[in-house]
Write an enzyme that holds these catalytic residues in place. Structure first.
Site, PDB file in Angstrom:
ATOM      1  N   SER A  73     -10.219  -0.435   0.890  1.00 51.59           N
ATOM      2  CA  SER A  73     -11.301  -1.428   0.891  1.00 51.59           C
ATOM      3  C   SER A  73     -10.894  -2.671   0.103  1.00 51.59           C
ATOM      4  O   SER A  73     -11.678  -3.626   0.001  1.00 51.59           O
ATOM      5  CB  SER A  73     -12.559  -0.843   0.247  1.00 51.59           C
ATOM      6  OG  SER A  73     -13.015   0.263   0.976  1.00 51.59           O
TER       7      SER A  73
ATOM      8  N   ARG B 178       0.853  -1.193   0.000  1.00 52.24           N
ATOM      9  CA  ARG B 178       0.000   0.000   0.000  1.00 52.24           C
ATOM     10  C   ARG B 178       0.890   1.244   0.000  1.00 52.24           C
ATOM     11  O   ARG B 178       1.966   1.257   0.607  1.00 52.24           O
ATOM     12  CB  ARG B 178      -0.868  -0.026   1.266  1.00 52.24           C
ATOM     13  CG  ARG B 178      -1.885   1.101   1.402  1.00 52.24           C
ATOM     14  CD  ARG B 178      -2.980   1.015   0.394  1.00 52.24           C
ATOM     15  NE  ARG B 178      -4.135   1.840   0.762  1.00 52.24           N
ATOM     16  CZ  ARG B 178      -5.077   2.175  -0.113  1.00 52.24           C
ATOM     17  NH1 ARG B 178      -5.003   1.786  -1.371  1.00 52.24           N
ATOM     18  NH2 ARG B 178      -6.113   2.897   0.261  1.00 52.24           N
TER      19      ARG B 178
ATOM     20  N   ASP C 208      -7.875   8.390  -0.016  1.00 54.70           N
ATOM     21  CA  ASP C 208      -8.445   7.334   0.835  1.00 54.70           C
ATOM     22  C   ASP C 208      -8.270   7.630   2.321  1.00 54.70           C
ATOM     23  O   ASP C 208      -8.836   6.940   3.168  1.00 54.70           O
ATOM     24  CB  ASP C 208      -7.828   5.968   0.495  1.00 54.70           C
ATOM     25  CG  ASP C 208      -8.538   5.311  -0.689  1.00 54.70           C
ATOM     26  OD1 ASP C 208      -9.617   5.790  -1.073  1.00 54.70           O
ATOM     27  OD2 ASP C 208      -8.008   4.320  -1.227  1.00 54.70           O
TER      28      ASP C 208
ATOM     29  N   ASN D 187      -6.007   4.132  -7.238  1.00 55.07           N
ATOM     30  CA  ASN D 187      -7.221   4.794  -6.791  1.00 55.07           C
ATOM     31  C   ASN D 187      -8.089   5.212  -7.966  1.00 55.07           C
ATOM     32  O   ASN D 187      -8.465   4.378  -8.764  1.00 55.07           O
ATOM     33  CB  ASN D 187      -6.947   5.954  -5.829  1.00 55.07           C
ATOM     34  CG  ASN D 187      -8.202   6.299  -5.025  1.00 55.07           C
ATOM     35  OD1 ASN D 187      -9.071   5.458  -4.865  1.00 55.07           O
ATOM     36  ND2 ASN D 187      -8.300   7.514  -4.547  1.00 55.07           N
TER      37      ASN D 187
ATOM     38  N   GLY E  87     -13.912   0.386  -5.446  1.00 53.87           N
ATOM     39  CA  GLY E  87     -13.920   1.425  -4.418  1.00 53.87           C
ATOM     40  C   GLY E  87     -14.574   0.915  -3.143  1.00 53.87           C
ATOM     41  O   GLY E  87     -14.290  -0.190  -2.674  1.00 53.87           O
TER      42      GLY E  87
ATOM     43  N   THR F  85      -8.878   0.436 -10.303  1.00 56.04           N
ATOM     44  CA  THR F  85      -8.374  -0.655  -9.470  1.00 56.04           C
ATOM     45  C   THR F  85      -8.477  -1.942 -10.299  1.00 56.04           C
ATOM     46  O   THR F  85      -9.163  -1.982 -11.312  1.00 56.04           O
ATOM     47  CB  THR F  85      -9.142  -0.776  -8.130  1.00 56.04           C
ATOM     48  OG1 THR F  85      -9.104   0.500  -7.486  1.00 56.04           O
ATOM     49  CG2 THR F  85      -8.595  -1.813  -7.202  1.00 56.04           C
TER      50      THR F  85
HETATM   51  N1  GLY Z   1      -8.336   3.111  -3.543  1.00 53.95           N
HETATM   52  C1  GLY Z   1      -9.380   2.230  -3.233  1.00 53.95           C
HETATM   53  C2  GLY Z   1      -9.107   1.405  -2.040  1.00 53.95           C
HETATM   54  O1  GLY Z   1      -7.971   1.125  -1.744  1.00 53.95           O
HETATM   55  O2  GLY Z   1     -10.018   1.024  -1.354  1.00 53.95           O
END
Ligand code: GLY
Length: 552
Positions: A434, A89, A404, A382, A454, A362
């Site tokens: 998410s 991440r 986010d 994102n 999302g 995504t």
């Molecule tokens: N950017 C969407 C997520 O990581 O939930």
């Protein structure tokens, strides 16, 4: 029907002798699936193929994921049954500040966390792939990255889907000349079949292939990213790139009706929310409920899990996330106590905390190899095309994952998600996600699944798990119409075909505010391996342009 607390723990583990009769890959892009299958045919394992698929997706799906972004790679290694989540991440830059997206009056400045250099977190995908190659793969990065490098040089053809995505972000893509030069055609939406050539990205991937982690986070690539961010008044520093680390995390595991669900911990909210929802559902005899009652119960469980998401979830390296409590069946029993089967609970009556459909961006892929190694990976920059900013001379389209974070408690982000203290911005912190790549193991099967979408990722994966537990074929997990509730806004979203008129009336009579989505959401990629006969099936969501293949 009453909630009954079930505390059955069904111990389950695959033996190393159990082997599938075929390997399989399901991804959102045919070129990525095919390249992954080629790597398996060359003797690579699922982890090598995961590197290839991630890299090719970065090239051919620039609106979905990429080396300017990050993701979660959930692994099951057959030889020693090791299960781990690779957390790639993005992190907030070290110079990030809690109120960096607020104006002098304390209001969120529109667009600041979405577009351009300030929106971009420090990317994690390159670190994840270098780590995968070093610790889990069998082939060198020069081999596994080769298909992506070739496609970046030779180009790929613009599809209708690409045009939709680029059209959605056209103004932002036009804002940055380096971006427009690569992803537009003469500054406008490219025509169907136009070739997108990414020479700089090919060179960036070659440096990664040659030097691994350092080939991205130091040297030429790093210098170019930093120079570009500085030119665009961003806040990255050399230390951000030097300090970026891939983190191996223990997955979240829980049982649901004889299945073991293996899924992702924070900084994803997915695993905790799935556990909460499924623990609630476990207390009911779902097969004895009518369709409207079942969907109502799903929505009520979703509502409660998303409320908790907003309050408690964030990067567990920075804030105390009560994972044990939130995933405990007794906790779910407490939440279920307020559920009435004849009435929706207004979100406003749950303890308070201080859009548009997802699925356009995504990317998820699933892989199973013939040894039984498994990968479920969800990757992201994102929003479609991320921040819109390509770091000059690298071909790297930078993410806008900073959105986010909770820019201000209670203020919704691009997905309408609200958050609180736990997901506030802090230097080096990972923003709440998410993304929910998931494995489901039972005595007779392995499911590998996930989706983009999302805020709707978690509920889409949830409905895939439920379809699997109901013994429905993998083609139905990915194709079934979907519903979604996320606490706020207090609406029950649904794809048009998800509810017939009788069910709609019945849900409205319970007090649900229904909202039919104008677009489908999600793009699930799933694999099912039946242990009893070794049979493997795979499916790609018909909503997207993906491809699922088995080698048999
Ligand atoms: N950017 C969407 C997520 O990581 O939930």
């Amino acid at each position: 029907m009453r909630f009954v607390l079930l505390l059955l723990f069904i111990p389950f583990s695959l033996t190393a002798q159990e082997r599938p009769t075929a390997a399989a890959i399901a991804s959102a892009q045919p070129l990525a699936t095919e390249a992954g299958m080629t790597i398996l045919a060359k003797g690579g394992n699922a982890f090598d193929a995961a590197i290839t698929v991630s890299a090719v997706l970065a090239v051919v799906e620039p609106y979905g994921s990429g080396f300017g972004g990050g993701g979660f790679w959930l692994l099951h290694r057959a030889s020693d049954k090791r299960q781990v989540m690779l957390d790639g991440r993005e992190t907030a830059p070290l110079a990030a500040q809690r109120d960096m997206y607020l104006d002098d009056t304390g209001e969120v400045v529109p667009g600041l966390s979405m577009n351009g250099a300030l929106a971009a977190g420090i990317p994690g995908q390159a670190a994840a792939l270098a780590h995968l190659a070093e610790h889990y793969g069998q082939l060198p990065l020069s081999t596994t990255l080769a298909p992506a490098i070739r496609i970046a040089r030779e180009g790929f053809e613009v599809s209708e889907y690409y045009r939709t995505m680029a059209g959605f972000r056209l103004e932002v893509l036009q804002r940055f000349p380096e971006t427009a030069a690569i992803f537009l055609q003469d500054g406008e939406l490219p025509s169907l079949g136009h070739r997108i050539i990414q020479t700089d990205l090919a060179a960036t991937l070659e440096r990664l292939a040659r030097a691994g982690h350092a080939g991205f986070y130091a040297g030429e690539t790093a210098q170019r990213m930093l120079a570009s961010i500085e030119r665009h008044r961003g806040i990255w520093q050399q230390a951000d790139l030097e300090q970026y680390r891939l983190i191996e995390r223990e997955p979240i595991r829980f049982s649901y009706r004889g299945h073991q669900v293996i899924t992702v911990p924070p900084p994803s909210s997915g695993g905790v929310a799935l556990a909460t929802i499924l623990n609630i559902l476990q207390g009911y005899q779902l097969d004895e409920l009518g369709e409207a009652e079942r969907l109502h119960l799903l929505a009520e469980a979703m509502r409660r899990a998303y409320r908790d998401r907003a309050e408690y979830l964030g990067d567990s390296d920075f804030v105390e996330v009560p994972i044990q409590r939130l995933t405990d069946p007794y906790y779910a029993a407490g939440l279920a106590a307020s559920i009435r089967l004849d009435q929706a609970t207004p979100s406003s009556t749950l303890p308070g905390i201080g859009g548009e459909p997802g699925g356009l961006h995504t990317s998820h892929f699933s892989i199973l190899d013939r040894e039984g190694n498994q990968v479920a990976a969800t990757l992201s920059i994102n929003y479609p095309f991320g921040s819109g900013l390509v770091a000059e001379g690298t071909g790297l389209l930078l993410n806008n994952e900073m959105d986010d974070f909770s820019a201000k408690p209670g203020s919704p982000n691009a997905y309408g998600l609200v958050g609180a203290e736990a997901n506030a911005i802090a230097p080096g912190k990972r923003m709440l996600s998410s993304m929910s790549p998931t494995l489901v193991h039972s005595n007779d099967g392995v499911a590998i699944l996930g989706t983009p979408g999302g805020s709707r990722i978690i509920t889409t994966v949830l409905q895939g798990i439920l379809a699997h537990v109901d013994n429905r074929p993998v083609s139905e997990w990915v194709a079934q119409p979907r519903i979604h509730h996320q606490y706020l806004p207090d609406k029950l979203y649904h794809e048009p075909e998800a509810l017939d008129s009788v069910v709609k009336k019945s849900l409205e009579a319970r007090g649900h505010q229904l909202e039919a989505s104008t677009r489908p959401w999600g793009n699930m990629q799933a694999i099912h391996w039946r242990i009893s006969d070794g049979r493997v099936s795979a499916a790609s969501d018909p909503r997207g342009e993906g491809l699922a293949l088995t080698d048999k």
